[in-house]
Design a protein around this motif. Structure first.
Motif, PDB file in Angstrom:
ATOM      1  N   ASN A 351       0.829  -1.102  -0.015  1.00 14.25           N
ATOM      2  CA  ASN A 351       0.109   0.074  -0.110  1.00 14.25           C
ATOM      3  C   ASN A 351       0.858   1.228   0.007  1.00 14.25           C
ATOM      4  N   GLY A 352       1.793   1.101  -0.769  1.00  8.82           N
ATOM      5  CA  GLY A 352       2.844   2.381  -1.018  1.00  8.82           C
ATOM      6  C   GLY A 352       3.940   2.343   0.080  1.00  8.82           C
ATOM      7  N   GLY A 353       4.409   1.417   0.819  1.00  6.43           N
ATOM      8  CA  GLY A 353       5.420   1.495   1.827  1.00  6.43           C
ATOM      9  C   GLY A 353       6.754   1.035   1.190  1.00  6.43           C
ATOM     10  N   ILE A 354       6.800   0.946   0.017  1.00  4.87           N
ATOM     11  CA  ILE A 354       8.078   0.754  -0.778  1.00  4.87           C
ATOM     12  C   ILE A 354       8.029   1.362  -2.201  1.00  4.87           C
ATOM     13  N   LEU A 355       9.253   1.863  -2.356  1.00  6.12           N
ATOM     14  CA  LEU A 355       9.219   2.778  -3.717  1.00  6.12           C
ATOM     15  C   LEU A 355       9.802   1.678  -4.858  1.00  6.12           C
ATOM     16  N   ASP A 356       9.478   2.135  -6.281  1.00 10.38           N
ATOM     17  CA  ASP A 356       9.788   1.519  -7.501  1.00 10.38           C
ATOM     18  C   ASP A 356      11.390   1.132  -7.293  1.00 10.38           C
ATOM     19  N   HIS A 357      12.215   2.005  -7.157  1.00  9.68           N
ATOM     20  CA  HIS A 357      13.858   1.749  -7.067  1.00  9.68           C
ATOM     21  C   HIS A 357      14.210   0.859  -6.299  1.00  9.68           C
ATOM     22  N   GLU A 358      13.431   0.967  -4.841  1.00  9.15           N
ATOM     23  CA  GLU A 358      13.792  -0.127  -3.657  1.00  9.15           C
ATOM     24  C   GLU A 358      13.486  -1.525  -4.357  1.00  9.15           C
ATOM     25  N   ILE A 359      12.305  -1.885  -5.029  1.00 14.15           N
ATOM     26  CA  ILE A 359      12.069  -2.738  -5.400  1.00 14.15           C
ATOM     27  C   ILE A 359      12.938  -3.310  -6.505  1.00 14.15           C
ATOM     28  N   ASP A 360      13.285  -2.583  -7.405  1.00 15.10           N
ATOM     29  CA  ASP A 360      14.438  -2.678  -8.488  1.00 15.10           C
ATOM     30  C   ASP A 360      15.817  -3.142  -7.899  1.00 15.10           C
ATOM     31  N   ASP A 361      16.060  -2.578  -6.586  1.00 11.66           N
ATOM     32  CA  ASP A 361      17.282  -2.959  -5.921  1.00 11.66           C
ATOM     33  C   ASP A 361      17.097  -4.484  -5.048  1.00 11.66           C
ATOM     34  N   GLY A 362      15.879  -5.056  -5.251  1.00 14.07           N
ATOM     35  CA  GLY A 362      15.856  -6.115  -4.528  1.00 14.07           C
ATOM     36  C   GLY A 362      15.053  -6.219  -3.120  1.00 14.07           C
ATOM     37  N   PHE A 363      14.586  -5.233  -2.707  1.00 14.17           N
ATOM     38  CA  PHE A 363      13.843  -4.899  -1.617  1.00 14.17           C
ATOM     39  C   PHE A 363      12.302  -5.531  -1.510  1.00 14.17           C
ATOM     40  N   ILE A 364      12.041  -6.249  -0.496  1.00 13.09           N
ATOM     41  CA  ILE A 364      10.623  -6.254  -0.499  1.00 13.09           C
ATOM     42  C   ILE A 364       9.992  -5.989   1.044  1.00 13.09           C
TER      43      ILE A 364
END
Length: 379
Positions: A351-364
């Motif tokens: 619900n918005g707690g993570i940004l796209d670039h963080e997902i791209d960097d491997g975060f979940i």
């Protein structure tokens, strides 16, 4: 520490590292009263870092209560234009365990852990020629962060500031707001209260904000980028009023106390985490795991191997295996449970707690990620 020792800690910004977006230890350096049952807690970094964030973002504090660590998310009321400290301004309700604990225990010199900053409720995410900040009660905190930043960095900005409270003495930051009103040529202040007080006279607007009063407080509201924060019924009323007035809702942004579509999920009053539209990160591809299968997860830093039962999240599996992943909201909003996925695939609906670039960097986000294959998690 004495004053001379504190002064000896001073460094220039280019001699310090920025506060990172995971865990840091903060030291309380100030506590001040703002209104009845409202206090501001000011912190500095415990390891000589400076604070880099966007005005309007929030942090999650880990409060070491006697019953165990308590995670609570609070909006920053301070401005990143003053990067040597951060502050949260919180209102203690009768049932707010975390805030009441802070009132009783946080004194100068006390240390707490913090996670963040996080959130996308910021004027920097939606630049505009003019703004209107609408808030109620302690929903004023992100608005104050943004206004303080404007005062320091762009004091000529055209901004309307509308705050609603029950009584005059409950208007948080009133004296500072009136001072800023005398210094910022583009700032227009509008206060509205619901009832008079025996403590002081009131000659301003009374009642609740509605389709008649809003144009009195901000005649050109249709031409402004609007940010709104307060209790959910208040924000719902503002949103309905703007929609009925033909306002372009693409220019409306609100910070909420609960995840979209989730009923009765409490967050600390006056310290909401942003609840933007449910972004629901797509599954990362791969093969679906059969319902009866358990998926292996390796928590590498803890040296723990576990099996994730079908339907469980990474966070639930970690807890069942004795691996601690900090978590506050647990519906993909606050970002506290952010961990790095070294390998494998997950389905994540946040619900918005993570940004796209963080997902791209491997975060979940562990609270809302379910494995689609074997995983290795860096925790």
């Amino acid at each position: 520490m004495n004053a001379m020792t504190d002064l000896g800690l001073y460094r220039h910004l280019d001699e310090m590292a920025p506060w990172n977006d995971r865990i840091q230890v903060l030291e309380v350096i100030g506590v001040s009263d703002e209104a009845p049952d409202v206090k501001t807690f000011t912190f500095r970094s415990d390891n000589q870092t400076w604070f880099r964030y966007r005005p309007g973002q929030f942090v999650t504090l880990e409060l070491p209560t006697t019953e165990g660590p308590l995670m609570r998310t609070y909006t920053l009321s301070s401005s990143p234009s003053r990067p040597f400290s951060i502050a949260v301004t919180v209102k203690a309700q009768a049932g707010s365990l975390g805030t009441r604990w802070m009132f009783d225990n946080l004194k100068p010199g006390v240390h707490v852990k913090a996670y963040g900053p996080a959130g996308d409720f910021s004027l920097h995410s939606h630049p505009a020629a003019s703004y209107l900040f609408i808030s109620a009660g302690s929903g004023v905190t992100p608005m104050m962060s943004m206004l303080r930043w404007l005062n320091d960095c762009a004091p000529w900005t055209d901004v309307g500031f509308v705050n609603c409270a029950r009584k005059p003495e409950e208007i948080i930051f009133r004296k500072e707001l009136e001072l800023l009103g005398s210094r910022m040529p583009g700032l227009t202040l509008g206060f509205m209260i619901e009832e008079r007080s025996s403590r002081e006279g009131w000659f301003g607007h009374m009642g609740r904000i509605d389709a008649i009063r809003l144009p009195l407080l901000a005649p050109d509201f249709r031409e402004r980028e609007i940010f709104c924060c307060g209790p959910d019924p208040f924000m719902r009323a503002v949103r309905q009023m703007l929609e009925a007035a033909g306002f372009d809702m693409a220019n409306y942004h609100q910070e909420s106390f609960a995840a979209p579509g989730v009923e009765q999920i409490p967050a600390p009053f006056g310290s909401p985490a942003e609840a933007g539209p449910a972004t629901g990160g797509p599954a990362e591809g791969g093969i679906d795991v059969p319902a009866e299968a358990a998926t292996p997860i390796r928590f590498s830093l803890s040296d723990v191997d576990a099996d994730c039962v079908a339907g469980q999240t990474v966070l639930q599996t970690a807890r069942a295996s004795g691996v601690r992943i900090p978590a506050a909201c647990e519906f993909g909003l606050c970002g506290t449970c952010k961990v790095r996925k070294v390998s494998g695939k997950v389905e994540m609906s946040h619900n918005g707690g993570i940004l796209d670039h963080e997902i791209d960097d491997g975060f979940i986000l562990a609270c809302c990620s379910r494995p689609l294959s074997a995983l290795e998690i860096e925790v």
